[in-house]
Design an enzyme around this catalytic site. Structure first.
Site, PDB file in Angstrom:
ATOM      1  N   GLY A  21     -95.974 -41.636 -18.553  1.00  0.00           N
ATOM      2  CA  GLY A  21     -96.552 -41.311 -19.592  1.00  0.00           C
ATOM      3  C   GLY A  21     -97.517 -40.083 -19.631  1.00  0.00           C
ATOM      4  O   GLY A  21     -98.312 -39.805 -20.427  1.00  0.00           O
ATOM      5  N   LEU A  22     -97.271 -39.043 -18.645  1.00  0.00           N
ATOM      6  CA  LEU A  22     -97.914 -38.137 -18.677  1.00  0.00           C
ATOM      7  C   LEU A  22     -97.093 -36.699 -18.670  1.00  0.00           C
ATOM      8  O   LEU A  22     -97.469 -35.769 -18.379  1.00  0.00           O
ATOM      9  CB  LEU A  22     -98.681 -38.109 -17.315  1.00  0.00           C
ATOM     10  CG  LEU A  22     -99.725 -39.408 -16.959  1.00  0.00           C
ATOM     11  CD1 LEU A  22    -100.051 -39.275 -15.681  1.00  0.00           C
ATOM     12  CD2 LEU A  22    -100.922 -39.277 -18.120  1.00  0.00           C
TER      13      LEU A  22
ATOM     14  N   ASP B 263     -96.279 -32.776 -26.410  1.00  0.00           N
ATOM     15  CA  ASP B 263     -96.387 -32.526 -25.046  1.00  0.00           C
ATOM     16  C   ASP B 263     -96.110 -30.937 -24.824  1.00  0.00           C
ATOM     17  O   ASP B 263     -96.960 -30.589 -24.034  1.00  0.00           O
ATOM     18  CB  ASP B 263     -95.378 -33.233 -24.237  1.00  0.00           C
ATOM     19  CG  ASP B 263     -95.575 -34.995 -24.691  1.00  0.00           C
ATOM     20  OD1 ASP B 263     -96.501 -35.359 -25.152  1.00  0.00           O
ATOM     21  OD2 ASP B 263     -94.626 -35.644 -24.258  1.00  0.00           O
TER      22      ASP B 263
ATOM     23  N   GLU C  38     -85.216 -31.174 -25.305  1.00  0.00           N
ATOM     24  CA  GLU C  38     -85.187 -32.782 -25.173  1.00  0.00           C
ATOM     25  C   GLU C  38     -84.387 -33.279 -26.351  1.00  0.00           C
ATOM     26  O   GLU C  38     -83.762 -34.317 -26.082  1.00  0.00           O
ATOM     27  CB  GLU C  38     -86.695 -33.222 -25.243  1.00  0.00           C
ATOM     28  CG  GLU C  38     -87.606 -32.911 -24.178  1.00  0.00           C
ATOM     29  CD  GLU C  38     -87.962 -33.792 -23.252  1.00  0.00           C
ATOM     30  OE1 GLU C  38     -87.355 -34.925 -22.948  1.00  0.00           O
ATOM     31  OE2 GLU C  38     -88.909 -33.803 -22.571  1.00  0.00           O
TER      32      GLU C  38
ATOM     33  N   HIS D 208     -97.904 -41.321 -31.290  1.00  0.00           N
ATOM     34  CA  HIS D 208     -96.922 -41.634 -32.084  1.00  0.00           C
ATOM     35  C   HIS D 208     -97.042 -40.874 -33.533  1.00  0.00           C
ATOM     36  O   HIS D 208     -96.692 -41.364 -34.686  1.00  0.00           O
ATOM     37  CB  HIS D 208     -96.475 -43.094 -32.620  1.00  0.00           C
ATOM     38  CG  HIS D 208     -95.771 -43.428 -31.232  1.00  0.00           C
ATOM     39  ND1 HIS D 208     -94.415 -43.495 -30.749  1.00  0.00           N
ATOM     40  CD2 HIS D 208     -96.345 -44.207 -29.947  1.00  0.00           C
ATOM     41  CE1 HIS D 208     -94.127 -43.727 -29.606  1.00  0.00           C
ATOM     42  NE2 HIS D 208     -95.245 -44.515 -28.924  1.00  0.00           N
ATOM     43  N   THR D 209     -98.025 -39.818 -33.653  1.00  0.00           N
ATOM     44  CA  THR D 209     -98.368 -39.329 -34.879  1.00  0.00           C
ATOM     45  C   THR D 209     -97.620 -37.751 -34.835  1.00  0.00           C
ATOM     46  O   THR D 209     -97.350 -37.286 -36.088  1.00  0.00           O
ATOM     47  CB  THR D 209     -99.723 -38.957 -34.946  1.00  0.00           C
ATOM     48  OG1 THR D 209    -100.394 -38.367 -33.760  1.00  0.00           O
ATOM     49  CG2 THR D 209    -100.648 -39.964 -35.494  1.00  0.00           C
ATOM     50  N   ASP D 210     -97.148 -37.307 -33.761  1.00  0.00           N
ATOM     51  CA  ASP D 210     -96.675 -36.042 -33.815  1.00  0.00           C
ATOM     52  C   ASP D 210     -95.363 -36.012 -34.355  1.00  0.00           C
ATOM     53  O   ASP D 210     -95.211 -34.854 -35.200  1.00  0.00           O
ATOM     54  CB  ASP D 210     -96.326 -35.300 -32.393  1.00  0.00           C
ATOM     55  CG  ASP D 210     -95.587 -35.978 -31.459  1.00  0.00           C
ATOM     56  OD1 ASP D 210     -95.094 -37.069 -31.605  1.00  0.00           O
ATOM     57  OD2 ASP D 210     -95.491 -35.352 -30.324  1.00  0.00           O
TER      58      ASP D 210
END
Ligand code: GLA
Length: 365
Positions: free
Chosen positions: A119-120, A167, A155, A29-31
């Site tokens: 989560g991948l 990702d 997205e 949750h830093t991106d």
């Protein structure tokens, strides 16, 4: 023998492209806050076979786990999101048209081994695999960073998930032998070799499926970070260097921002630990990251906490944590070399006695 593609479309594919899933070692949750991330890639991948058409029709097919064929088709210029897997491909062709990137219709067959909702990054793997196949088929002049950026926009702008850039960049630029140290603010990146003589990696899917668009947990975390920035008078939480400044915030925003600020520092420290081969330190940072996601960012769930807890009962494990967006999904852990399978088996065995879902080992394969 005819392949599934040939049977379905009565001609061979013109090209094949693939893209694996990713697992984030640390930096969660830093991106979307302009911060740092450190993902690597997993062996499970999505493969796309594709053949261009001379008209504007797009035909897609995928095989589900039971071998049933699922099909979807649309016309270029008539893309409509329908909340299904076809949306990712529709989003790409929709975006290409908006960007003046010229393509024609195509027939495609997808086979994916990246589990969904674990989560991948199954969606980023699908998008990058398709982008690569389309680039090849229509000789598009797109580099890997451009591919990642376009996939993120699909997205954000078509599917409606406000995901960051980790990702897509990880999958487009990374590999299984390295971690990709990425600064999401300027997209500069560096591959850091994983010291396999000192560590082994395991990934366990909790079986609790997450969806980033549903329930709004992911998007609401993003909004909370934006509000924290507004209250602090900064553009991005990346601009906050020390947690001391956060005490002026209301408690909720303080917690969210504290996770991001401390997590950024943990990524920088993790890079140093990896380069020194200090696995104990990397493990400690992963533990701290998990606690921060659980207590401050509040994106963990009970099953994930149990898996992490059981991991830490293994003396050979250096550290383990929730990986990916959260609200379910998987854990990633590091342990002594050559021990991942045995350790993961024991963790799964004990954890499955403590909750209803059936956890499964994804790495080692
Ligand atoms: C999801 C998103 C990423 C990132 C992670 C959390 O995987 O797609 O952009 O925000 O969650 O680190």
């Amino acid at each position: 023998m005819k392949t599934a593609f040939q049977k379905l479309y009565e001609r061979p594919p013109a090209c094949m492209a693939e893209a694996p899933g990713r697992v984030n070692l640390i930096g969660e949750h830093t991106d979307y806050n302009g911060g740092f991330v450190l993902p690597t890639l997993i062996p499970q991948k999505t493969i796309v076979h594709l053949a261009p058409r001379s008209d504007s029709k797009v035909q897609l097919a995928t095989m589900d786990r039971d071998g049933n064929l699922r099909r979807f088709h649309f016309l270029l210029g008539e893309e409509h999101a329908k909340d299904g897997w076809g949306d990712y491909v529709q989003g790409l062709t929709w975006l290409y048209a908006r960007e003046g990137i010229k393509i024609q219709g195509f027939d495609a067959m997808i086979s994916s081994h990246v589990p969904m909702g674990a989560g991948l990054s199954s969606s980023a793997a699908l998008l990058v695999a398709f982008s690569r196949a389309i680039r090849q088929a229509f000789s598009l002049d797109l580099n890997d960073v451009q591919i990642a950026l376009l996939c993120q926009r699909v997205e954000n702008e078509f599917v409606g998930a406000r995901v960051g850039i980790m990702d897509q960049m990880a999958i487009s630029l990374g590999d299984q032998e390295h971690a990709l140290f990425l600064d999401t603010r300027d997209l500069s990146s560096r591959l850091i070799a994983l010291p396999w003589d000192r560590m082994d990696l395991f990934v366990i899917n909790s079986g609790v499926r997450h969806r980033l668009m549903e329930g709004g947990g992911y998007n609401s975390r993003r909004s909370e970070c934006e509000e924290a920035c507004h209250l602090l008078g900064v553009k991005q939480l990346r601009d906050v260097e020390s947690s001391d400044r956060l005490s002026q915030l209301p408690e909720l925003y303080q917690k969210r921002a504290r996770h991001v600020v401390t997590e950024n520092q943990r990524v920088l420290d993790a890079v140093q630990a990896l380069q020194k081969g200090d696995m104990k330190e990397l493990g400690r940072l992963m533990q701290a990251s998990h606690a921060s996601m659980r207590d401050d960012y509040e994106v963990s769930v009970q099953e994930i906490d149990i898996l992490v807890e059981e991991s830490m009962r293994e003396p050979q494990v250096f550290g383990a944590r929730l990986t990916g967006g959260g609200f379910g999904g998987s854990i990633v852990g590091i342990c002594e070399p050559g021990q991942a399978r045995a350790v993961a088996q024991r963790i799964v065995e004990r954890a499955s006695r403590r909750f209803d879902e059936t956890p499964s080992i994804l790495v080692p394969e």
